[in-house]
Every structure is written in structure tokens, then in C-alpha cells.
Write a protein that holds these residues in place. Structure first.
Motif, PDB file in Angstrom:
ATOM      1  N   ILE A   1     -12.805  -0.664  11.637  1.00  0.00           N
ATOM      2  CA  ILE A   1     -12.480   0.590  10.941  1.00  0.00           C
ATOM      3  C   ILE A   1     -10.978   0.875  11.020  1.00  0.00           C
ATOM      4  CG2 ILE A   1     -12.711   3.111  11.083  1.00  0.00           C
ATOM      5  CD1 ILE A   1     -15.171   2.061   9.869  1.00  0.00           C
ATOM      6  N   ILE A   2     -10.408   0.655  12.185  1.00  0.00           N
ATOM      7  CA  ILE A   2      -8.988   0.962  12.403  1.00  0.00           C
ATOM      8  C   ILE A   2      -8.089   0.087  11.529  1.00  0.00           C
ATOM      9  CG2 ILE A   2      -7.135   0.801  14.129  1.00  0.00           C
ATOM     10  CD1 ILE A   2      -8.924   3.303  14.271  1.00  0.00           C
ATOM     11  N   SER A   3      -8.539  -1.111  11.214  1.00  0.00           N
ATOM     12  CA  SER A   3      -7.698  -2.036  10.442  1.00  0.00           C
ATOM     13  C   SER A   3      -7.898  -1.918   8.928  1.00  0.00           C
ATOM     14  CB  SER A   3      -7.965  -3.483  10.877  1.00  0.00           C
ATOM     15  OG  SER A   3      -9.317  -3.841  10.618  1.00  0.00           O
ATOM     16  N   ILE A   4      -8.789  -1.017   8.501  1.00  0.00           N
ATOM     17  CA  ILE A   4      -9.058  -0.846   7.063  1.00  0.00           C
ATOM     18  C   ILE A   4      -7.808  -0.356   6.338  1.00  0.00           C
ATOM     19  CG2 ILE A   4     -10.180   0.765   5.454  1.00  0.00           C
ATOM     20  CD1 ILE A   4     -12.752   0.376   7.045  1.00  0.00           C
ATOM     21  N   LYS A   5      -7.505  -0.985   5.198  1.00  0.00           N
ATOM     22  CA  LYS A   5      -6.340  -0.602   4.400  1.00  0.00           C
ATOM     23  C   LYS A   5      -6.711  -0.188   2.979  1.00  0.00           C
ATOM     24  CE  LYS A   5      -3.269  -1.642   7.591  1.00  0.00           C
ATOM     25  NZ  LYS A   5      -2.545  -0.547   8.292  1.00  0.00           N
ATOM     26  N   THR A   6      -7.845  -0.659   2.484  1.00  0.00           N
ATOM     27  CA  THR A   6      -8.219  -0.394   1.096  1.00  0.00           C
ATOM     28  C   THR A   6      -9.654   0.102   1.003  1.00  0.00           C
ATOM     29  OG1 THR A   6      -9.103  -2.605   0.623  1.00  0.00           O
ATOM     30  CG2 THR A   6      -6.712  -2.302   0.370  1.00  0.00           C
TER      31      THR A   6
ATOM     32  N   ALA B   1      -6.224  10.091  14.118  1.00  0.00           N
ATOM     33  CA  ALA B   1      -6.261  10.500  15.526  1.00  0.00           C
ATOM     34  C   ALA B   1      -5.865   9.338  16.440  1.00  0.00           C
ATOM     35  CB  ALA B   1      -7.654  11.017  15.886  1.00  0.00           C
ATOM     36  N   TYR B   2      -6.383   8.152  16.155  1.00  0.00           N
ATOM     37  CA  TYR B   2      -6.081   6.987  16.992  1.00  0.00           C
ATOM     38  C   TYR B   2      -4.594   6.642  16.931  1.00  0.00           C
ATOM     39  CZ  TYR B   2      -6.312   2.261  18.930  1.00  0.00           C
ATOM     40  OH  TYR B   2      -6.116   1.139  19.701  1.00  0.00           O
ATOM     41  N   SER B   3      -4.009   6.708  15.736  1.00  0.00           N
ATOM     42  CA  SER B   3      -2.578   6.400  15.599  1.00  0.00           C
ATOM     43  C   SER B   3      -1.731   7.411  16.366  1.00  0.00           C
ATOM     44  CB  SER B   3      -2.167   6.369  14.124  1.00  0.00           C
ATOM     45  OG  SER B   3      -2.237   7.656  13.537  1.00  0.00           O
ATOM     46  N   ASN B   4      -2.161   8.696  16.375  1.00  0.00           N
ATOM     47  CA  ASN B   4      -1.429   9.714  17.131  1.00  0.00           C
ATOM     48  C   ASN B   4      -1.491   9.433  18.631  1.00  0.00           C
ATOM     49  OD1 ASN B   4      -0.658  11.098  14.862  1.00  0.00           O
ATOM     50  ND2 ASN B   4      -2.194  12.704  15.042  1.00  0.00           N
ATOM     51  N   VAL B   5      -2.685   9.077  19.104  1.00  0.00           N
ATOM     52  CA  VAL B   5      -2.843   8.777  20.535  1.00  0.00           C
ATOM     53  C   VAL B   5      -1.993   7.559  20.932  1.00  0.00           C
ATOM     54  CG1 VAL B   5      -4.491   7.972  22.278  1.00  0.00           C
ATOM     55  CG2 VAL B   5      -5.128   9.835  20.738  1.00  0.00           C
TER      56      VAL B   5
ATOM     57  N   GLY C   1       0.749   6.717  19.507  1.00  0.00           N
ATOM     58  CA  GLY C   1       2.158   6.970  19.223  1.00  0.00           C
ATOM     59  C   GLY C   1       2.674   6.224  18.007  1.00  0.00           C
ATOM     60  N   GLU C   2       1.794   5.960  17.045  1.00  0.00           N
ATOM     61  CA  GLU C   2       2.189   5.239  15.831  1.00  0.00           C
ATOM     62  C   GLU C   2       2.140   6.178  14.633  1.00  0.00           C
ATOM     63  OE1 GLU C   2      -0.720   2.185  15.669  1.00  0.00           O
ATOM     64  OE2 GLU C   2       0.047   1.080  17.404  1.00  0.00           O
ATOM     65  N   SER C   3       2.857   5.814  13.572  1.00  0.00           N
ATOM     66  CA  SER C   3       2.839   6.594  12.344  1.00  0.00           C
ATOM     67  C   SER C   3       2.257   5.756  11.212  1.00  0.00           C
ATOM     68  CB  SER C   3       4.245   7.066  11.979  1.00  0.00           C
ATOM     69  OG  SER C   3       4.229   7.763  10.754  1.00  0.00           O
ATOM     70  N   ILE C   4       1.140   6.219  10.662  1.00  0.00           N
ATOM     71  CA  ILE C   4       0.516   5.480   9.556  1.00  0.00           C
ATOM     72  C   ILE C   4       0.316   6.397   8.353  1.00  0.00           C
ATOM     73  CG2 ILE C   4      -0.629   3.809  11.069  1.00  0.00           C
ATOM     74  CD1 ILE C   4      -3.236   5.453  10.639  1.00  0.00           C
TER      75      ILE C   4
ATOM     76  N   ASP D   1      -2.023   6.241   0.875  1.00  0.00           N
ATOM     77  CA  ASP D   1      -2.393   5.179  -0.077  1.00  0.00           C
ATOM     78  C   ASP D   1      -3.914   5.023  -0.169  1.00  0.00           C
ATOM     79  OD1 ASP D   1       0.256   4.699  -0.594  1.00  0.00           O
ATOM     80  OD2 ASP D   1       0.405   2.935   0.710  1.00  0.00           O
ATOM     81  N   LEU D   2      -4.578   5.047   0.990  1.00  0.00           N
ATOM     82  CA  LEU D   2      -6.034   4.894   1.004  1.00  0.00           C
ATOM     83  C   LEU D   2      -6.717   6.066   0.304  1.00  0.00           C
ATOM     84  CD1 LEU D   2      -8.534   3.344   1.869  1.00  0.00           C
ATOM     85  CD2 LEU D   2      -8.316   4.331   4.159  1.00  0.00           C
ATOM     86  N   MET D   3      -6.200   7.280   0.530  1.00  0.00           N
ATOM     87  CA  MET D   3      -6.789   8.454  -0.110  1.00  0.00           C
ATOM     88  C   MET D   3      -6.526   8.478  -1.613  1.00  0.00           C
ATOM     89  SD  MET D   3      -8.603  10.187   1.974  1.00  0.00           S
ATOM     90  CE  MET D   3      -8.711  11.927   1.688  1.00  0.00           C
TER      91      MET D   3
END
Length: 421
Positions: free
Chosen positions: A293-298, A350-354, A356-359, A365-367
């Protein structure tokens, strides 16, 4: 007239500042309006003014009437001792400090143009679905798009609070958090809370261990939901019920209260029996779903990952003991679009915030790829000429309506501020 309008006027200096004078007839020079923090205490902190020949640094308090100072008991609150200017619409009584010196007063209505007052009244007065419904289509496209992005992330921030709460409850197990979110999503509005209770009542370690046998998961989910409590002649029902009680004994599971599972007014494809079977099939197919799920891009990634169907029994059933016309029960694209909006995007954020990453750009793009929701709110905006072409835009409009328009928070809204210009 409301205080938030006076806050707006002071913050953005929407008044004649060239020849300002206090009610005591002393000239005022605004060096710095101060910081608008919207906390308890004075309205603007760390302002800088020159009143007469004296330079002042301190706080600004704003009221409709100067007598509101006493109405709000500010004379008893030490937080207001450093107020250097009392900004009011009407000056109906003098205000004194503890040392009996009078606090300087600026009467704003003497310096605000009729035009800005008329614009404000036109914006907030009508009893309409949203205050700006006749003007919203005229908003500058650049302003509107920037505001949509802000609204989208405000909505995502609020949704992520639930993810962080689950993370605490699940002892930092992201797989368990995902399971809870997916369960709630699979239950939709009707059974979402009940499905969440099912997920929370099951230790995810048990789901992990039993994921190699789809019938075991199905019996676990349906049994916990209370859908195996009755007595039926159906052989598949009996088989699932036997497995469920075996698993209860094997793992010493405690039977917990689950809110009633509802079938009423649901389309058959959304029946809880079908959705729980599909959820079991998903966890049977993917033992490490979170990392995927975390690696989903499209959107296509989602459609491929969630390409599962309810077990074969449900191809010609919607309920036990009631046979129906044969039909495959795979997850539809419209349902998976809701999974993207309500599960994939919030948990990625939420995972990216924990971590410390910015996605942010990836999420946008996904939305943009995901189909817009269709509901009463998006339909109403559509009637005003504001069409949501994708889920990014529909989520932004939901946030706008629910968090701003419903609260008449026009002066905190970029659209309202633009119209006031």
C-alpha cells in the motif's frame, strides 16, 4: 458586524492608516500590527505602534464595543495588562489599567470605507447554501487552485489524526492500523463502525497466522460480526461456524460486543457478508499488504492489488440459506476509488509524516487520477459552475463546505478574502 471582521480589517490594514488618531485625539502610527494567533488572551501579540510621541510594543485587543472589555472580565485577567491599544467599532466607555491610566482606543468605523462594509455584508448576510454561491465562479483560477490544495491537506491532516490514534492503540503496528482502516472502509457508512470494532477485537497476529487459509479468515470475520450465531441448515454456514469456534478455542479469543451488522437499505453487493468475504480474500492474497500500500503510485496499482473476489459460495449467494443468480463478487472500481480516498491516501500521508518524508506531490497526483465522489455537496457546487473533475477537487470541496461554509468562516477562506477585495 462580527469581531472576526474587525480582526480581518486590522490584520490586513483594510482601513485608512494615514491619519489615524485615538479617541483621545492622539496620532497613531502602525509599525507592526502584531501576530494573530487565535489563542486565549489578546487578539494580536507583539504589535508595535507610535502613539503621540511615544513608541509602544505590546498587544492589541479588538472588540465591537469598548464595554466588551468589562463584559469579558479582561480587567481581572493579567494576560491583558500589556494591551497598548484597544481597537473597537464603537467606543461606549473608557477602559482603565490597574494604575488608572486609560488604554488608548482606536474607533475603526471612522476609518473603514463603505465599500468594504458593503462587500462584507453581501458576503455573510444571505441565507443561502453558501454565502458566495453567486460569486464563487468568478474567483481567480490561481487563487482557487491554491486554496483547493490547502483545503485538501487540511482535510488530510484531520483524517490522519485517526490514523495516529490507531497507531497508539495497535502498539505501532502499521499492518494492524491498515487492517482497521480497511475494515472500516469495507463497512462503508452503514457498517463502518461495526467493521472497525471487528478489526479492533481481533489481534492482528491471529489474522496473520490464519491468512494462509481463506475460509479460516472468513469464519473469523463473520463469526466476530455475529453473523454465525444463528442456526441454519446451510452446509457452508455450518462449516464456517465449526471453524470459528475452533479458532476461538485455539487462540483463546474473547467474544466482544459488536454493534449490530445491518443489511437494511444496502445494495446486495454491499451486504456485510460479501464485504467481509472480500476482506478475507484480500488478506489471504497479500500477507504483507502494508508495504504494498505504501508503495502505490497510481490508481492502476490499486486496481491490481485489490483484484480479489468473495469466495465461490458467495457467487450465487448474498446471505446464508438464500440462493441467488450466479454472479462474481469482485471489488468494483468505484468501491476501490473510495478505498484510495479513505484508506490509501490517509495512511500514506500519516506514514510519511512519521518517517519525516514529504510525498505531497505524489498524493496530489494519485488523487488527480482518482474519480471524483458524487454526492449532494459536489452536485450542489456543480450547479454553481464548480465541477469536481477528480477526487482531489471533490475532497477539497467537501472540506470547504463542512469546515468553512457551514461555519460562515468567510474571513478565514481564501475565496471570501478575495471577494472582499
Amino acid at each position: 458586524m462580527k469581531e472576526d471582521f474587525l480582526h480581518y480589517i486590522w490584520k490586513f490594514k483594510k482601513f485608512d492608516i494615514l491619519d489615524l488618531k485615538t479617541a483621545q485625539n492622539e496620532p497613531i502610527l502602525i509599525i507592526k500590527t502584531g501576530e494573530y494567533l487565535e489563542l486565549s488572551g489578546p487578539d494580536f501579540f507583539n504589535a508595535q505602534l507610535k502613539i503621540g510621541n511615544q513608541k509602544w510594543a505590546g498587544n492589541i485587543e479588538i472588540h465591537l464595543k469598548s464595554s466588551d472589555w468589562y463584559l469579558h472580565n479582561h480587567e481581572k485577567d493579567p494576560a491583558y495588562e500589556n494591551v497598548i491599544l484597544h481597537v473597537v467599532w464603537e467606543n461606549d466607555t473608557p477602559i482603565y489599567r490597574k494604575d488608572n491610566t486609560e488604554i488608548p482606543v482606536l474607533v475603526l468605523k471612522e476609518y473603514v470605507s463603505k465599500e468594504i462594509i458593503e462587500n462584507y455584508n453581501a458576503l455573510v448576510s444571505p441565507k443561502t447554501w453558501i454565502s458566495c454561491e453567486k460569486q464563487i465562479k468568478e474567483i481567480n483560477g490561481f487563487v482557487f487552485k491554491n486554496w483547493q490544495e490547502r483545503l485538501f491537506f487540511e482535510r488530510l491532516e484531520r483524517k490522519s489524526e485517526f490514523v495516529y490514534q490507531l497507531l497508539e492503540e495497535m502498539n505501532q503496528d502499521w499492518e494492524a492500523v491498515l487492517f482497521c482502516l480497511l475494515a472500516k472502509n469495507f463497512g462503508l457508512n452503514t457498517n463502518g463502525n461495526s467493521f472497525l470494532q471487528i478489526a479492533k477485537s481481533l489481534s492482528f497476529s491471529v489474522v496473520r497466522k490464519e491468512s494462509f487459509e481463506v475460509e479460516s479468515l472468513e469464519s473469523l470475520f463473520l463469526g466476530t460480526a455475529g453473523l454465525l450465531d444463528a442456526e441454519k441448515e446451510d452446509l457452508y454456514f455450518k462449516d464456517l461456524k465449526f471453524k470459528y469456534f475452533f479458532l476461538l478455542h485455539k487462540y483463546q479469543l474473547e467474544k466482544k460486543h459488536i454493534d449490530p451488522i445491518l443489511f437494511f437499505k444496502l445494495r446486495p453487493d454491499n451486504f456485510p457478508t460479501i464485504r467481509l468475504s472480500q476482506l478475507a480474500a484480500l488478506y489471504h492474497k497479500h500477507q504483507n499488504l502494508f508495504s504494498k500500500i505504501i508503495s502505490i503510485k497510481t490508481v492502476q496499482n490499486v486496481y491490481e492489488l485489490f483484484n480479489v473476489s468473495a469466495s465461490s459460495y458467495w457467487h450465487n449467494h448474498y446471505q446464508f440459506d438464500k440462493e441467488s443468480t450466479k454472479k462474481g463478487k469482485s471489488l468494483s472500481k468505484s468501491f476501490l476509488d473510495l478505498v484510495i480516498i479513505n484508506t490509501v491516501i490517509p495512511i500514506q500521508f500519516a506514514y510519511s509524516n512519521v518517517m519525516g518524508e514529504s510525498i505531497a506531490e505524489d498524493l496530489i497526483d494519485l488523487m488527480h487520477e482518482t474519480t471524483s465522489e458524487k454526492n449532494a455537496i459536489t452536485d450542489k457546487f456543480d450547479s454553481f459552475g464548480i465541477k469536481s473533475k477528480n477526487a482531489f477537487e471533490s475532497q477539497s470541496l467537501l472540506e470547504l463546505k463542512n469546515e468553512y461554509c457551514n461555519h460562515k468562516a468567510c474571513l478565514k477562506c481564501a475565496i471570501g478574502l478575495e471577494l472582499l477585495k
